[in-house]
Design a protein around this motif. Structure first.
Motif, PDB file in Angstrom:
ATOM      1  N   UNK A  49       0.936  -1.265  -0.135  1.00 20.72           N
ATOM      2  CA  UNK A  49       0.060   0.066  -0.035  1.00 20.72           C
ATOM      3  C   UNK A  49       0.892   1.370   0.061  1.00 20.72           C
ATOM      4  N   UNK A  50       1.674   1.273   0.830  1.00 16.43           N
ATOM      5  CA  UNK A  50       2.730   2.423   0.985  1.00 16.43           C
ATOM      6  C   UNK A  50       3.383   2.628  -0.643  1.00 16.43           C
ATOM      7  N   UNK A  54      -5.411  -4.479  -0.959  1.00 22.50           N
ATOM      8  CA  UNK A  54      -5.134  -3.104  -1.139  1.00 22.50           C
ATOM      9  C   UNK A  54      -6.303  -1.979  -1.599  1.00 22.50           C
ATOM     10  N   UNK A  55      -7.253  -2.595  -1.874  1.00 18.37           N
ATOM     11  CA  UNK A  55      -8.503  -1.858  -2.211  1.00 18.37           C
ATOM     12  C   UNK A  55      -8.742  -1.245  -0.773  1.00 18.37           C
ATOM     13  N   UNK A  56      -9.091  -2.191   0.269  1.00 14.96           N
ATOM     14  CA  UNK A  56      -9.197  -1.674   1.546  1.00 14.96           C
ATOM     15  C   UNK A  56      -8.412  -0.594   2.269  1.00 14.96           C
ATOM     16  N   UNK A  57      -7.283  -0.820   1.909  1.00 10.22           N
ATOM     17  CA  UNK A  57      -6.053  -0.035   2.764  1.00 10.22           C
ATOM     18  C   UNK A  57      -6.250   1.418   1.860  1.00 10.22           C
ATOM     19  N   UNK A  81      -8.275   7.426   1.760  1.00 11.60           N
ATOM     20  CA  UNK A  81      -8.887   8.166   1.120  1.00 11.60           C
ATOM     21  C   UNK A  81      -8.497   8.253  -0.645  1.00 11.60           C
ATOM     22  N   UNK A  82      -7.597   7.378  -1.147  1.00 12.42           N
ATOM     23  CA  UNK A  82      -7.388   7.256  -2.321  1.00 12.42           C
ATOM     24  C   UNK A  82      -8.309   6.698  -3.190  1.00 12.42           C
ATOM     25  N   UNK A  83      -8.904   7.314  -4.143  1.00  7.67           N
ATOM     26  CA  UNK A  83      -9.947   6.656  -5.366  1.00  7.67           C
ATOM     27  C   UNK A  83      -9.189   5.155  -5.668  1.00  7.67           C
ATOM     28  N   UNK A  85      -5.870   1.969 -10.340  1.00 12.70           N
ATOM     29  CA  UNK A  85      -6.539   0.967 -11.005  1.00 12.70           C
ATOM     30  C   UNK A  85      -5.972  -0.304 -10.661  1.00 12.70           C
ATOM     31  N   UNK A  86      -6.590  -1.277 -10.140  1.00 17.46           N
ATOM     32  CA  UNK A  86      -5.761  -2.544  -9.887  1.00 17.46           C
ATOM     33  C   UNK A  86      -6.497  -3.437 -10.632  1.00 17.46           C
TER      34      UNK A  86
END
Length: 211
Positions: free
Chosen positions: A16-17, A49-52, A57-59, A136-137
């Motif tokens: 995530x970082x 990653x979506x959750x974190x 507050x990152x779209x 976008x993942x």
């Protein structure tokens, strides 16, 4: 290269970082490929990653490559269990680029799904907007080495033995395709980040030694 063992949570924090630190100078979305065999569960890391990222507050939008497969008439032309067809013919990479990866880079709406394998019909999904600076993942198997445009490539790796043990019997026919992928593409050499996932509860990051 060195191996850094981490708990799943700590590994997701590191990923995530890294992802959160990426920005496109034009304001488009950062595109991240999470590549790995189905048994390696790249979707698990994408979900984390979506959750974190949302907590930061990152779209973020997650897209599965399994929703961008070709129609059965093309995908299964050589049979339902042909490993070379799985390798060469299943993923509709052109549509994934045209409808997802390319528009995301310039801030245009993307198509979250394209093909429903169960019904063998287009999903007719509505396009989704990603605000400037979004992420976008895209997760799925056999993604690297195809020229898919991305700002970050992550490969979730399993040893040959672990892949064999963790692949369900009814999917064992895919194993030659993954062996071919290792031989022809060597995804660990292409990805900026490699997650070693032989033991899902004790993953590790493969990182470059400091020079």
């Amino acid at each position: 290269m060195t191996i850094a063992p981490l708990s799943p949570d700590a590994l997701l924090d590191r990923l995530t970082e890294t992802v959160h630190g990426l920005r496109r100078p034009d304001g488009g979305s950062v595109r991240v490929l999470l590549d790995g065999a189905a048994a390696a569960r790249p979707d698990r890391w994408a979900d984390g990653l979506v959750d974190r990222l949302q907590r930061l507050s990152r779209p973020v939008l997650r897209v599965s490559a399994w929703d961008f497969l070709k129609p059965a008439s093309v995908r299964l032309e050589r049979g339902r269990t042909d490993p070379d067809a799985f390798y060469d013919d299943w993923l509709d990479a052109g549509t994934l680029v045209r409808e997802v990866l390319a528009p995301a880079a310039v801030g245009k709406p993307v198509l979250p799904t394209f093909w429903d394998v169960a019904t063998d019909r287009a999903t007719r999904a509505a396009r989704v907007d990603l605000p400037p600076g979004g992420v976008l993942l895209v997760d799925g198997p056999l993604l690297l080495g195809r020229g898919l445009p991305a700002e970050l490539e992550v490969h979730v790796a399993l040893s040959a033995g672990a892949l064999r043990r963790q692949t369900p019997d009814d999917e064992a026919w895919t194993l030659p395709a993954y062996a071919r992928y290792v031989d022809e593409v060597d995804p660990e050499s292409l990805a900026e980040i490699v997650v070693l996932a032989d033991h899902p509860d004790r993953p590790a990051l493969k990182v470059a030694d400091a020079s």
